[in-house]
Write an enzyme that holds these catalytic residues in place. Structure first.
Site, mmCIF file in Angstrom:
data_model
loop_
_atom_site.group_PDB
_atom_site.id
_atom_site.type_symbol
_atom_site.label_atom_id
_atom_site.label_comp_id
_atom_site.label_asym_id
_atom_site.label_seq_id
_atom_site.Cartn_x
_atom_site.Cartn_y
_atom_site.Cartn_z
ATOM 1 C CD GLU A 80 51.494 83.913 11.228
ATOM 2 O OE1 GLU A 80 51.601 85.039 11.747
ATOM 3 O OE2 GLU A 80 52.358 83.026 11.318
ATOM 4 C CG ASP A 81 50.700 86.848 7.327
ATOM 5 O OD1 ASP A 81 49.967 86.729 8.319
ATOM 6 O OD2 ASP A 81 51.845 87.321 7.379
#
Length: 722
Positions: free
Chosen positions: A93-94
């Site tokens: 996600e990051d």
């Protein structure tokens, strides 16, 4: 929670990530092999590199958050793959790290777990609520494949709640509300009591900080007295059990602040009333001893009627097992006592996590696992039937409400339902086809309406009919998410089918002006018309016509190939009248303002989203359609029109005892039914009552009115419109 927004536990900001990882590995050595511990440390190094340069709001390296999430799972004794996935749960996600890279480095199992807890970041949502709902839907799909996804997510949420105080207030409140409404109930549904309690307390403190502080202070002041009372009662219970030759552990249970607040709020109880109830738990060796302890307690203190619950014979939905009894103790104080075995106690605190945490509780944890999988399967069915993600998450919130009842099928099987569930909820719990076809039920051998709330111990037999269909009014009283979702899904399916059927009839009627029939049109012409109408297929066009979204004569003109398509106003052709059969379903409705019945002169109007609305030709409301002739529809009653139609009569009567009964009896004798009764006005001995009855046609209505006029108490009668 948006990654990078979380903050750190107080007092640990200065701890080096490598040192924290070493501490974690030290804890893992208690139950993992050296090879497994090395894999976890390798995941830390990979995660630290991936999150390099990222920091939390507190300023410390971001990797400390995944490490602490893994530590929470380590204390639940989760397996190596879960711990690795926890450490890497934000890398997809990051960071630029792809799922394929994780699969290659740590295996497909870890990659799937990480993907399951990752949010959808490549899609722009219209609102925060829609984003939350879509992410939750994605997580449910992943949970259906591997239950460990939700354990990682719960640990992630717990650590974020522990470290929430550096965030802006509006984000704190949103996250705390989401925690109390979704994640804490999920932890309860999975039986993870220790985690659920902490989520509740942290969520309460963040959402209502003033209420939390006031309640905490009041509990602190009372704590000394309560501990003294609990100690005395505990000693009394231990002595009585010893006299009966029963060994066991007696504990006093402290009430949690969120639990106290909820009871004060929902039961409208004072703080003193809630705190006057004392909790105890007795843990023994086996099930037989549980029932012996119950007998000893009931000899010692008087049990309160209706407050004995046997969750050993009938476990809760999360696998929880215990005997519950409420006693009238010394000084008339109320005592809530739980009696369970050691194995049950471990499952009660750890839920499905007991599968990893306690090898000796394997059998009980297997039950918890089976029930958790059953619940997730139910969520999966719910999300497949839901219209959109927001509807799905609302249904999940309903499904997570606590308190169950237990009812029996005619064959003796036990069905578990939430408190307040009705016969319709029961029917859909058995099977969606049973729910769709329900018309009534036998509850304990007595005929019962579908909206009747059920109670524990009742035996329910659903009565069905092949031609029955779901009623939209059921949505007003069903309480289970499964029933609500199934009803909406069935109504949409029925409405779509009925709309397509009506649309076909309307288009065929319009094609008569061109001396064409829809079934005989060449495929090439149909495809050409679909292109000009901008529709993917003919079924979609017909459904839109049936719902009033497209005009049938415009579609007929396109299908006929007459005239130019571009920039040409549709010319409404002359055609035969549309016949009303009474069996068209929800897409043909009869206006409530004039209540037309077979035999009345009628006119139809095409209404967007509603289909065709039938009015009496003399209805005063049709004036507004005069400026929209394109929406008019020539209609007539079919010779074999079916069904019963409501009609309202104004009956002027002599106001005396029994007059309404004589009117009702007359209506019933003539094979009609009274749907509603209302008294309009009363002048001395004269009263006017408005009666809505169901009739087949004008002839049936005339017969009823003629018979009513013959009653001595009836002075005048006429049909009401509007």
């Amino acid at each position: 929670m948006t990654r990078g927004e979380a903050v750190v536990d107080e007092g640990v900001a200065a701890v080096d990530p490598a040192a924290r990882a070493a501490d974690l590995c030290g804890e893992l050595e208690a139950y993992l092999t050296p090879t497994q511990v090395n894999r976890v440390y390798e995941a830390f190094r990979f995660g630290a590199e991936a999150h390099s340069g990222q920091r939390r709001l507190s300023g410390e390296p971001y990797i400390t958050h995944p490490l602490d999430v893994a530590r929470i799972l380590a204390r639940m004794r989760l397996d190596t793959e879960s711990l690795i996935a926890a450490i890497l749960h934000d890398v997809i996600e990051d960071t630029p790290t792809a799922k394929a890279e994780l699969a290659e480095r740590f295996g497909d199992e870890v990659a799937e777990l990480v993907d399951g807890v990752s949010k959808l970041t490549q899609i722009n949502f219209r609102s925060k609520a829609e984003a939350q709902a879509e992410n939750f839907r994605k997580m449910v799909l992943a949970m259906s494949q591997d239950i460990r996804v939700i354990l990682i997510k719960l640990a992630d949420r717990l650590h974020n709640m522990r470290t929430i105080w550096v965030m802006p207030p509006h984000k704190r409140w949103r996250i705390a509300r989401e925690t109390l409404e979704i994640y804490s109930p999920i932890a309860q549904r999975l039986g993870i009591n220790t985690l659920r309690v902490e989520l509740d307390e942290l969520g309460f403190a963040a959402l209502y900080p003033m209420r939390y502080r006031v309640l905490k202070e009041r509990v602190r002041r009372q704590q000394g007295n309560r501990r003294e009372v609990i100690t005395k009662v505990r000693h009394t219970l231990e002595e009585r059990l010893a006299e009966a030759g029963i060994g066991g552990r007696v504990e006093g249970r402290e009430k949690h602040l969120w639990s106290i607040y909820q009871k004060m709020r929902h039961k409208h109880a004072s703080f003193e009333d809630v705190l006057d109830i004392y909790g105890f738990r007795i843990v023994v060796d086996d099930v037989d001893t549980c029932y012996r302890v119950l007998g000893v307690l009931h000899q010692l203190y008087k049990p309160l009627p209706g407050r004995i619950k046997d969750y050993i014979a009938i476990p809760k939905s999360n696998g929880y097992q215990s005997l519950h009894t409420t006693l009238l103790g010394p000084r008339r104080m109320h005592m809530e006592v739980q009696i369970r075995t050691g194995e049950m106690d471990k499952v009660a605190e750890a839920g499905i996590a007991a599968h990893w945490l306690y090898k000796e509780a394997e059998q009980a944890s297997h039950v918890a696992h089976a029930r958790a999988r059953e619940w997730v399967r139910g969520l999966l069915e719910m999300q497949q039937a839901a219209g959109n993600s927001l509807e799905f998450i609302e249904n999940v919130k309903i499904d997570l409400l606590p308190d169950e009842i237990y009812v029996f099928t005619p064959s003796g099987d036990i069905m578990e339902l939430p408190r307040g569930a009705t016969v319709v909820d029961f029917a859909y719990a058995v099977h969606s086809d049973i729910g769709d076809a329900s018309i009534a039920a036998m509850v304990d051998h007595r005929l019962t309406p579908l909206r009747t709330p059920l109670e524990t111990g009742q035996t329910v037999e659903v009565i069905t009919a092949p031609v029955a269909r779901p009623n939209p009014a059921w949505l007003d009283f069903v309480v289970t998410a499964k029933a609500r979702t199934a009803i909406r899904h069935s109504l949409k399916r029925l409405r779509s089918t009925e709309a397509a059927s009506l649309g076909r009839r309307l288009v065929d009627q319009a094609l008569q002006a061109f001396e064409l029939e829809l079934a005989e049109l060449p495929e090439a012409r149909v495809q050409q018309a679909l292109v000009s109408l901008g529709a993917p297929d003919l079924e979609t066009v017909l459904r839109d016509v049936g719902l009033g979204e497209r005009m049938p004569w415009l579609v007929a003109q396109r299908l006929s190939g007459v005239g130019k398509v571009e920039d040409e106003a549709p010319v409404r052709p002359a055609g035969g009248a549309f016949t009303v059969r009474g069996t068209e379903g929800a897409v043909v409705t009869f206006a409530r303002c004039c209540r037309p019945i077979p035999g009345d002169p009628i006119v139809g109007f095409v209404s967007a989203g509603r289909g065709v609305v039938i009015h009496h030709r003399d209805c005063h409301n049709i004036r507004e359609y005069r400026n929209h002739p394109e929406k008019w529809l020539d209609v007539q009653w079919d010779e074999a029109v079916a069904g019963e139609f409501p009609v309202t009569l104004a009956v002027e009567v002599v106001n005396k005892r029994g007059v309404l009964a004589s009117v009702a009896a007359t209506v019933s004798e003539l094979d009609s039914n009274i749907e509603a009764v209302d008294q309009e006005e009363k002048e001395g001995m004269i009263a006017t009552i408005r009666v809505t009855i169901s009739v087949r046609d004008r002839v049936h209505l005339a017969r009823i009115m003629r018979r009513l006029r013959g009653l001595s108490s009836v002075l005048r009668i006429h049909r009401r419109r509007g």
